[in-house]
Design a protein around this motif. Structure first.
Motif, PDB file in Angstrom:
ATOM      1  N   UNK A  71       0.815  -1.215   0.000  1.00  0.00           N
ATOM      2  CA  UNK A  71       0.000   0.000   0.000  1.00  0.00           C
ATOM      3  C   UNK A  71       0.850   1.267   0.000  1.00  0.00           C
ATOM      4  N   UNK A  72       2.156   1.116  -0.162  1.00  0.00           N
ATOM      5  CA  UNK A  72       3.037   2.286  -0.094  1.00  0.00           C
ATOM      6  C   UNK A  72       3.569   2.632  -1.472  1.00  0.00           C
ATOM      7  N   UNK A  73       3.948   3.883  -1.649  1.00  0.00           N
ATOM      8  CA  UNK A  73       4.495   4.211  -2.962  1.00  0.00           C
ATOM      9  C   UNK A  73       5.975   3.831  -3.013  1.00  0.00           C
ATOM     10  N   UNK A  74       6.502   3.802  -4.207  1.00  0.00           N
ATOM     11  CA  UNK A  74       7.773   3.119  -4.438  1.00  0.00           C
ATOM     12  C   UNK A  74       8.915   3.676  -3.596  1.00  0.00           C
ATOM     13  N   UNK A  75       8.957   5.005  -3.444  1.00  0.00           N
ATOM     14  CA  UNK A  75      10.082   5.581  -2.706  1.00  0.00           C
ATOM     15  C   UNK A  75      10.043   5.167  -1.242  1.00  0.00           C
ATOM     16  N   UNK A  76       8.830   4.962  -0.725  1.00  0.00           N
ATOM     17  CA  UNK A  76       8.688   4.591   0.679  1.00  0.00           C
ATOM     18  C   UNK A  76       8.930   3.100   0.867  1.00  0.00           C
ATOM     19  N   UNK A  77       8.584   2.315  -0.180  1.00  0.00           N
ATOM     20  CA  UNK A  77       8.760   0.864  -0.088  1.00  0.00           C
ATOM     21  C   UNK A  77      10.176   0.514   0.306  1.00  0.00           C
ATOM     22  N   UNK A  78      11.148   1.165  -0.351  1.00  0.00           N
ATOM     23  CA  UNK A  78      12.541   0.842  -0.092  1.00  0.00           C
ATOM     24  C   UNK A  78      12.895   1.149   1.363  1.00  0.00           C
ATOM     25  N   UNK A  79      12.413   2.298   1.858  1.00  0.00           N
ATOM     26  CA  UNK A  79      12.666   2.650   3.259  1.00  0.00           C
ATOM     27  C   UNK A  79      12.187   1.557   4.198  1.00  0.00           C
ATOM     28  N   UNK A  80      10.945   1.122   3.971  1.00  0.00           N
ATOM     29  CA  UNK A  80      10.353   0.154   4.890  1.00  0.00           C
ATOM     30  C   UNK A  80      11.078  -1.186   4.799  1.00  0.00           C
ATOM     31  N   UNK A  81      11.389  -1.601   3.567  1.00  0.00           N
ATOM     32  CA  UNK A  81      12.075  -2.882   3.417  1.00  0.00           C
ATOM     33  C   UNK A  81      13.466  -2.829   4.053  1.00  0.00           C
ATOM     34  N   UNK A  82      14.163  -1.710   3.858  1.00  0.00           N
ATOM     35  CA  UNK A  82      15.481  -1.593   4.480  1.00  0.00           C
ATOM     36  C   UNK A  82      15.377  -1.586   5.999  1.00  0.00           C
ATOM     37  N   UNK A  83      14.315  -0.945   6.501  1.00  0.00           N
ATOM     38  CA  UNK A  83      14.097  -0.953   7.949  1.00  0.00           C
ATOM     39  C   UNK A  83      13.900  -2.380   8.443  1.00  0.00           C
ATOM     40  N   UNK A  84      13.099  -3.141   7.699  1.00  0.00           N
ATOM     41  CA  UNK A  84      12.851  -4.529   8.102  1.00  0.00           C
ATOM     42  C   UNK A  84      14.146  -5.330   8.107  1.00  0.00           C
ATOM     43  N   UNK A  85      14.961  -5.140   7.073  1.00  0.00           N
ATOM     44  CA  UNK A  85      16.232  -5.863   7.004  1.00  0.00           C
ATOM     45  C   UNK A  85      17.156  -5.485   8.154  1.00  0.00           C
ATOM     46  N   UNK A  86      17.187  -4.179   8.403  1.00  0.00           N
ATOM     47  CA  UNK A  86      18.024  -3.655   9.469  1.00  0.00           C
ATOM     48  C   UNK A  86      17.628  -4.241  10.822  1.00  0.00           C
ATOM     49  N   UNK A  87      16.312  -4.286  11.041  1.00  0.00           N
ATOM     50  CA  UNK A  87      15.818  -4.825  12.310  1.00  0.00           C
ATOM     51  C   UNK A  87      16.132  -6.305  12.433  1.00  0.00           C
TER      52      UNK A  87
END
Lengths: 350, 303
Positions: free
Chosen positions: A189-205
């Motif tokens: 449900x997120x736009x592309x620029x935000x998708x990367x942020x969230x996925x990187x956050x998940x990986x980081x966590x």
């Protein structure tokens, strides 16, 4: 990535989730929507298993049944040594902190009448007897961890952007230090620029907290980015379960092949892979084909595909495929059970 | 987004935020003032306006007077001061209206939430609701009053007895609309993802209901409640009119309305005063409900 010595945290075997259909004047039970029909897989500790497939193939249902948000029809889900599918309510409640979920729609998964602090501290209220100060401290810590400004603790969800809301959802999932998180299309449900942020956050966590993810998505390039192994689902069954690199380099199952051929290639200079365009529609999960679920659209289907359901078997080290094309070579023989109760067969080849 | 400023915004006091939003609603503010005035009038009025004592013969001489300094709202067909009667009547009518509404809303919301949330209770509770809806209410009320009036009057005195009985009777016969509305709303709310999220956290049903469902059914409940006040006041007057509510000499707005009805052609003000009072109450409660509904919703608040 694939460490064979690591022990599985989640073991799913033969999970079935049928939604009954009632019809007629007497509301008689006339059939089932077989949203998930015999799915088995393991997730190792610290691993990310990607779960991909087209809309309506049962991905989200698998995720929800795993956490027993639905009562599974059959099968077992062993997480950390306990079978979630048959746990008594109170034991299940005790177990909840170790498994959490991040939802698809960050707007819908946050109560509009609660503040961010209220939302993130809800799991703490449920499972700890901490004082309000201690809870707030933990909430602020979590907000730091997911990159939300502490100042926003007393705001309401509607005051945030989609990406920020998803961070709130992630913070809530992390509140109780879970081991296993089901990410149910967290970026859809997120736009592309935000998708990367969230996925990187998940990986980081994941790296910092040693989390194990089931990452459900239909975005193949994101799955390629985050997952260690990938399961491809079609019509309630797993078609192929392979390590990420092997799958993307050389998909074995015809459906996986077709699905991956649809991924866009970002580099225009590279030769474009030939697209496999499937004909027809996905059969109804209330009335799947008699043989292999994919036989109605499979370009490589042969006679046996219309008669028996292929089981998921290991054909190469670490790669499991449910397809007779490969079963011939491994000489496993017929393991499929013929479902005799089908009313109507939809199995003619295109 | 993650700059160095880490001072947490003060938890803007919930009540204060709600009041701020409520104030911006002109109608709600008007309603609050009108209702406040009405309540003040009926509570303090009888101490400030003491009707003059006079004999029956003298009172009869002064019957059916128009407004004057001596009788600001005139007198009725027995020479009683209308203003004093209006003030006395208002106390009872407002009390009946609000208490009966609260009973109805409480019962209706409880049944609606239980029916909507717990699938097993849905059938029985909704059939019960249907049953109550199908009952002819006025005969039922009459029977209830007939059966229990004397017994309750014996326990707590005739006036208090009549009050309790009427409030209870109206309350238990007008919760059905609220129950249906709330059930429908709960059915929709319980499929929302945030309720699913609460379940995945392991929240127990009681907390899910209190934390996620109840706050989100406030709007329809508020609307049902404001309409309920009006309905309760009217129903009370119907009962009194039929001789089964309060004793005939005990004024309520509904009672005054019906008393004035037979003289309406000659003395229309006899009907207008209680009518205006009932309408003003209903209207202001309605506006207050509207304002509260907006003020309680954080999405509308601060806009």
């Amino acid at each position: 990535m694939l460490d064979q010595t690591a022990k599985p945290l989640v073991e799913v075997s033969d999970l079935k989730m049928y939604f009954p259909i009632y019809s007629g004047v007497l509301r008689r039970h006339t059939g089932d929507v077989k949203a998930v029909d015999g799915v088995s897989f393991n997730i190792l500790e610290g691993e990310t298993l990607g779960l991909v497939g087209e809309s309506g193939c049962g991905k989200s249902t698998v995720g929800r049944a795993l956490l027993r948000l639905y009562e599974p029809t059959a099968g077992s889900v062993v997480i950390g040594g306990e079978d979630i599918a048959t746990l008594a309510p109170e034991a299940l409640r005790k177990k909840r902190p170790s498994m959490q979920m991040v939802f698809q729609d960050p707007q819908a998964s946050l109560n509009p009448r609660m503040t961010v602090a209220g939302i993130i501290s809800e799991p703490l209220v449920e499972h700890t007897d901490w004082t309000a100060e201690r809870r707030l401290e933990r909430v602020l810590e979590l907000m730091d961890a997911v990159g939300l400004n502490r100042r926003f603790a007393n705001r309401f969800p509607h005051e945030f952007s989609g990406g920020q809301r998803q961070r709130i959802g992630i913070a809530r999932a992390l509140a109780l230090n879970p081991k296993f998180i089901v990410c149910d299309e967290p970026i859809a449900a997120l736009d592309v620029s935000i998708q990367a942020q969230v996925v990187n956050l998940l990986e980081d966590l994941q790296e910092r907290l040693g989390l194990t993810y089931l990452f459900i998505s239909h975005d193949l390039s994101m799955v390629r980015h985050i997952a260690d192994r990938v399961a491809v689902m079609y019509l309630g069954r797993i078609a192929e379960l392979s390590p990420r690199d092997a799958l993307f380099a050389n998909p074995l199952h015809p459906y996986a092949e077709a699905l991956l051929s649809a991924v866009n290639e970002p580099d225009p200079n590279r030769a474009r892979r030939e697209r496999i365009i499937l004909q027809g529609d996905v059969p109804s999960p209330a009335n799947p084909p008699k043989g292999c679920n994919f036989c109605t659209r499979c370009p490589k289907a042969f006679a046996r595909c219309h008669q028996e359901k292929p089981e998921l078997v290991e054909v190469q080290p670490g790669r499991q495929v449910a397809c007779f094309l490969y079963e011939e070579n491994t000489a496993v023989g017929s393991t499929a059970s013929v479902e005799a109760t089908e009313l109507n067969q939809q199995g003619e080849t295109k | 987004m993650t700059d160095a400023t880490t001072a947490i915004e003060k938890p803007a006091s919930q009540m204060r935020a709600i009041w701020q939003q409520f104030r911006t609603h002109k109608g709600a503010l008007f309603g609050l003032i009108v209702l406040g005035t009405l309540i003040l009038a009926v509570v303090l009025g009888p101490f400030l306006w003491v009707p003059e004592k006079m004999s029956v013969a003298k009172a009869i001489m002064l019957k059916n007077q128009g407004p004057s300094w001596r009788f600001p709202l005139g007198t009725d067909q027995l020479g009683r001061d209308m203003l004093a009667r209006m003030l006395d009547a208002g106390k009872v009518s407002l009390a009946v209206g609000f208490v009966a509404m609260m009973i109805a809303i409480f019962v209706g919301t409880t049944i609606g939430i239980l029916a909507g949330y717990f699938k097993r209770l849905d059938g029985p509770l909704m059939r019960l609701t249907d049953m109550f809806l199908a009952l002819p209410l006025i005969p039922l009320l009459l029977v209830m009053v007939m059966l229990f009036r004397d017994r309750i009057a014996g326990l707590v005195g005739p006036e208090m007895g009549a009050f309790l009985l009427i409030v209870f009777a109206i309350g238990v016969t007008s919760w059905m609309q609220a129950a249906r509305i709330v059930r429908g709303e709960v059915l929709a709310l319980k499929e929302r993802e945030y309720v699913l999220a609460a379940r995945s956290i392991g929240a127990i049903p009681r907390r899910i209901i209190l934390r996620h469902i109840l706050p989100n059914v406030v709007s329809p409940v508020m609307v049902a409640a404001t309409l309920g006040v009006a309905e309760a006041i009217i129903t009370e007057s119907v009962l009194s009119f039929l001789g089964l509510g309060f004793p005939p000499d005990f004024p309520t707005w509904g009672r005054l309305l019906y008393d004035g009805l037979s003289y309406m052609q000659i003395y229309p003000e006899r009907v207008i005063w209680p009518g205006v009072a009932i309408s003003l109450t209903v209207l202001s409660v309605n506006y207050i409900g509207d304002g509260l509904r907006d003020a309680l919703d954080p999405r509308i608040r601060g806009r």
